[in-house]
Motif scaffolding. Structure first.
Motif, PDB file in Angstrom:
ATOM      1  N   SER A  98      -6.458   8.798 -14.106  1.00 10.04           N
ATOM      2  CA  SER A  98      -5.801   8.990 -12.804  1.00 10.04           C
ATOM      3  C   SER A  98      -4.876  10.210 -12.860  1.00 10.04           C
ATOM      4  CB  SER A  98      -5.018   7.744 -12.398  1.00 10.04           C
ATOM      5  OG  SER A  98      -3.906   7.564 -13.233  1.00 10.04           O
ATOM      6  N   GLY A 156      -5.506  13.641 -10.661  1.00  4.81           N
ATOM      7  CA  GLY A 156      -4.439  14.237  -9.851  1.00  4.81           C
ATOM      8  C   GLY A 156      -4.230  15.696 -10.208  1.00  4.81           C
ATOM      9  N   TRP A 159       1.690  13.140 -10.619  1.00  6.35           N
ATOM     10  CA  TRP A 159       0.247  13.414 -10.562  1.00  6.35           C
ATOM     11  C   TRP A 159      -0.536  12.143 -10.233  1.00  6.35           C
ATOM     12  CZ3 TRP A 159      -0.948  18.140  -9.714  1.00  6.35           C
ATOM     13  CH2 TRP A 159      -0.295  19.203 -10.351  1.00  6.35           C
ATOM     14  N   ASN A 179       0.479   9.775  -8.356  1.00  7.50           N
ATOM     15  CA  ASN A 179       0.640   9.571  -6.916  1.00  7.50           C
ATOM     16  C   ASN A 179      -0.284  10.469  -6.100  1.00  7.50           C
ATOM     17  OD1 ASN A 179       2.684   7.578  -5.973  1.00  7.50           O
ATOM     18  ND2 ASN A 179       3.947   8.617  -7.472  1.00  7.50           N
ATOM     19  N   VAL A 180      -0.534  11.677  -6.613  1.00  7.59           N
ATOM     20  CA  VAL A 180      -1.405  12.618  -5.891  1.00  7.59           C
ATOM     21  C   VAL A 180      -2.785  11.980  -5.679  1.00  7.59           C
ATOM     22  CG1 VAL A 180      -2.670  14.799  -6.146  1.00  7.59           C
ATOM     23  CG2 VAL A 180      -0.214  14.710  -6.629  1.00  7.59           C
ATOM     24  N   THR A 181      -3.323  11.389  -6.760  1.00  5.89           N
ATOM     25  CA  THR A 181      -4.639  10.759  -6.660  1.00  5.89           C
ATOM     26  C   THR A 181      -4.629   9.679  -5.579  1.00  5.89           C
ATOM     27  OG1 THR A 181      -4.834  11.129  -9.035  1.00  5.89           O
ATOM     28  CG2 THR A 181      -6.448   9.660  -8.053  1.00  5.89           C
ATOM     29  N   GLN A 182      -3.568   8.877  -5.545  1.00  3.02           N
ATOM     30  CA  GLN A 182      -3.496   7.783  -4.569  1.00  3.02           C
ATOM     31  C   GLN A 182      -3.340   8.296  -3.143  1.00  3.02           C
ATOM     32  OE1 GLN A 182      -1.859   4.177  -5.185  1.00  3.02           O
ATOM     33  NE2 GLN A 182      -2.841   4.008  -7.175  1.00  3.02           N
TER      34      GLN A 182
END
Lengths: 150, 635
Positions: free
Chosen positions: B235, B239, B346, B348-351
């Motif tokens: 993850s 990100g 990073w 959080n970026v994926t989410q």
């Protein structure tokens, strides 16, 4: 000192000066310390001045310019460990081994180091002996753990 | 492994993986995070394998080591699926019973379930445990579903679909817009809006740009980055690649502490797996976008968590910070634009890309959106990692999630933000936790360390501890930091050894002002622990200076141990275990402590049976004279 092995490590990093720290980490992981001959070889191969290598080897805590003991004892001094008695753990480790933090005994049995955080904060205080973590360690348990080291 | 050359092929591969998963097949998941491993998780996993083999169940039951679900204090944690039964503090000797009862007979082993200390009620599932029930685990919950070394597990839960989405459905500007809309602020310390760094870097004319994961996590007391990178490394990588696409970078670095060997191992493995599948390297998923990434191990210097120092370290030099008149987003590694965000940012970026900025902003406050992972540790009942929406009060975190202070002790303070943060007193427990409120209170979010302190913690000693830490970690490059910290430490040490004098508090405040003129954030924020403890706990400083007393009975040089002759039953516990041989005693003989020999380790207090309670810790008063030899016999 196996110079060909040092060369292999340098080659693994494509002989790049920018990989100096990574090269020193690899050498350290094999020898437990950074022998002078190894540093000289790194200096020659990477064409990096010895002063820069020495600067790095003394700046970063991971590096040691003196031989280390057969058993590495790390006492975590992170905040969570501190509030749960890390200083007492360190004091007891020093008493049991007779070795102060940052030092190694004369027969190269123990090296004692403090670490600013081992990342096992929930289990503090934490002592690490040869890579094995001992969480929630009480001073009264330390002697038996260290006495098991040959 | 087959390289996936299009989004369609990715989806086919995902369907194939999911089709091979039988949701009804029993699965034993054991947390293999660093905390549980330290408590014996590896031995538990090995015991399960042996026991399943003994019962001939190896093919009928899956076993996996997962990432950290957070409740480290109760580890090793074992989850049994599909029922979702959660067993805590499992030992290898519990394994035969779990296999025979739970796996074979579908019965629950009650004694391994969580038991509410107040009501005695047992919780069958993880979601029933108050520690978990009161969280909002958007990021951490993924850890439990994954074998951290399995890329298939990540793909099965939708991994790399966010990357596929940005590469084929979004322009870099769209990605930037989504991150901007989410108002994602950096989780590593300062809370700087991520999109601003990204935009600055993207707009920089230099065509060579870098993206970097800061996994140095030097803050003592914080370990969420470790848990994420160990538990769900893909993850973070996903990100990072999304960020690279948005800013136009084709090369990235992951800077990981060498003190985290499992994190180094798992992220290296993830990069290898991602390269084989075509998520890293040339022409990612057939999009034409190229990106390579390299892991750089830290070598144990806290200052390397600072962006310009970290970038210097990446160049293979001593990690010393530099003035940032020009941001590192414009002139970073080898003077090229470099976007640095920490592990949690990073993740959080994926989410955000997967679920959208609106979903993200539905959590948190207007200024601090989303959730935040805190490392809730110290003198608290439930220690571990907790993820809550921004804006939740400290009281809720400490009482509802943390279960309050153990041992009937009184709460004193919570330290947030690591060495750059400060201590918050009980009167401010209703403070909502977000970037701005913590700063207003004289502390900061930092990377999310939350160290709870009870009445036994001395606040002057805590200030001394942080300053001592910073003295060790200052790179020494600029004078206000190097000298200011050293002088503050000298004053604080003087106070904690009972040699404080009038005017020391004012001197500390003055030194704090000059130290704040340092070059980098480490030096600038160094006085925070001192200033916040003076602000909220001035009376403790005054007690040390004026009464030569440590009210918390903590400062070693200001305390003494004494055995109450009325209570001593000559059981010999303290006598046998005193490492300094400072206790004199014998059968039916009241024990006494030789104050000259006593190292004040406190072992005598720890081992004295609570039914006797004979050992006392004292401060600010003379040690009572030892019982005379002729009166030591117990009748």
């Amino acid at each position: 000192m196996d110079i060909s092995r040092i060369d292999q490590i340098i080659d693994k990093h494509d002989g790049e000066a920018s990989s100096l720290i990574q090269i020193l980490l690899d050498i350290q992981s094999e020898h437990n310390w950074l022998p002078k001959e190894a540093l000289k070889r790194v200096c020659e191969r990477l064409q990096v001045p010895m002063s820069r290598i020495t600067h790095i080897a003394t700046f970063y805590k991971a590096f040691s310019l003196v031989p280390k003991g057969r058993h590495q004892v790390h006492v975590c001094m992170g905040t969570a460990c501190h509030v749960r008695g890390a200083q007492r753990v360190l004091d007891t480790v020093q008493e049991v081994t007779g070795v102060k933090s940052g030092e190694t005994d004369s027969d190269l049995k123990f090296s004692v180091e403090t670490v600013n955080c081992l990342g096992c904060c929930a289990l503090g205080p934490v002592m690490e002996v040869d890579g094995k973590h001992h969480g929630n360690i009480a001073p009264s348990q330390i002697a038996s753990v260290l006495n098991n080291c040959e | 492994m087959t390289r996936l050359s299009s989004p369609e092929k990715l989806e086919c591969a995902r369907k194939d993986i999911v089709s091979r998963i039988d949701p009804t097949k029993p699965c034993i998941s054991v947390c293999a995070g660093a905390g549980c491993l330290a408590s014996g998780a590896a031995e538990v996993i090995a015991a399960f394998k042996t026991e399943l083999e003994f019962h001939g169940l190896t093919t009928e039951v899956n076993t996996k080591g997962t990432g950290c679900p957070g409740f480290c204090e109760r580890g090793p944690i074992v989850m049994i699926y599909p029922e979702g039964i959660c067993y805590l503090k499992v030992k290898p000797e519990d394994v035969p019973e779990i296999v025979s009862h739970t796996i074979k007979e579908k019965k629950v082993v009650d004694r391994l379930l969580y038991e509410d200390p107040a009501t005695g009620t047992r919780a069958l599932r993880e979601s029933d445990i108050p520690f978990y029930k009161n969280q909002q685990r958007n990021i951490l919950s993924e850890n439990l579903r994954l074998d951290s070394k399995s890329m298939d597990d990540y793909l099965a839960i939708g991994g790399y679909s966010a990357l596929s989405k940005v590469l084929f459905q979004m322009t870099p500007e769209d990605v930037m817009g989504e991150i901007k809309k989410s108002n994602l602020r950096g989780r590593g310390g300062g809370g700087f809006p991520a999109w601003r760094k990204w935009e600055e870097s993207r707009n920089a004319p230099d065509p060579i740009k870098y993206v970097i994961v800061n996994a140095d996590e030097g803050d003592p007391g914080a370990f969420m980055d470790r848990a994420l990178i160990e538990g769900n490394p893909h993850s973070i990588l996903e990100g990072l690649i999304i960020g690279a696409y948005a800013v136009g970078a084709h090369e990235g670095f992951i800077y990981v502490r060498q003190e985290y060997p499992l994190a180094v191992e798992n992220i290296n493995l993830a990069i290898r797996q991602a390269s084989e599948r075509g998520f890293v390297g040339k022409d990612i998923l057939g999009s034409g976008f190229d990106f390579t990434v390299k892991v750089h191990m830290g070598a144990g210097a806290f200052v390397c968590g600072e962006s310009s120092a970290l970038m210097t370290a990446l160049e293979g030099r001593a990690g010393e910070p530099r003035p940032k008149y020009i941001h590192t987003a414009v002139k970073g590694v080898w003077d090229h634009p470099s976007v640095l965000n920490n592990v949690e940012t990073w993740a959080n970026v994926t989410q955000i890309i997967t679920k959208g900025a609106d979903w993200f902003t539905s959590y948190g406050t207007a200024g601090s959106t989303g959730t935040k992972i805190f490392s809730l540790v110290g003198k608290i009942t439930n220690t571990g990692l907790v993820e809550v929406p921004m804006g939740v009060t400290l009281r809720d975190i400490i009482t509802k999630v943390g279960g309050g202070i153990p041992g009937g002790k009184k709460f004193k303070a919570v330290q947030t933000g690591g060495p750059s943060g400060g201590c918050i007193p009980e009167a401010m427990l209703d403070l909502p936790v977000d970037f701005d409120e913590l700063t207003k209170a004289g502390s900061m979010m930092g990377s999310g360390g939350m160290i709870v302190m009870d009445e036994d913690t001395c606040m002057v000693d805590i200030a001394r501890y942080f300053i001592d830490f910073l003295k060790d970690e200052s790179c020494g490059k600029c004078t206000p930091c190097r000298e200011g910290i050293r002088q503050m430490l000298a004053v604080l040490t003087r106070i904690t050894v009972g040699k404080g004098k009038e005017g020391d508090i004012e001197l500390l405040e003055e030194l704090a002002e000059s130290t704040g003129a340092a070059l980098c954030a480490l030096g600038k924020s160094a006085p925070n622990p001192v200033l916040s403890t003076i602000r909220y706990f001035r009376d403790e400083y005054e007690a040390h200076i004026r009464e030569k007393k440590c009210p918390a009975l903590s400062c070693k040089e200001m305390i003494a141990f004494h055995i109450d002759p009325e209570k001593c039953k000559a059981c010999g516990s303290c006598f046998r275990q005193c490492p300094a041989e400072a206790i004199q005693g014998g059968k039916k003989l009241i024990h006494i402590i030789d104050q000259e020999k006593c190292t004040k380790c406190g072992t005598c207090l720890d081992v004295c049976p609570s039914r006797f309670g004979a050992v006392r810790k004292i401060s600010g008063e003379p040690v009572p004279a030892p019982v005379p030899e002729d009166k030591r016999a117990i009748a």
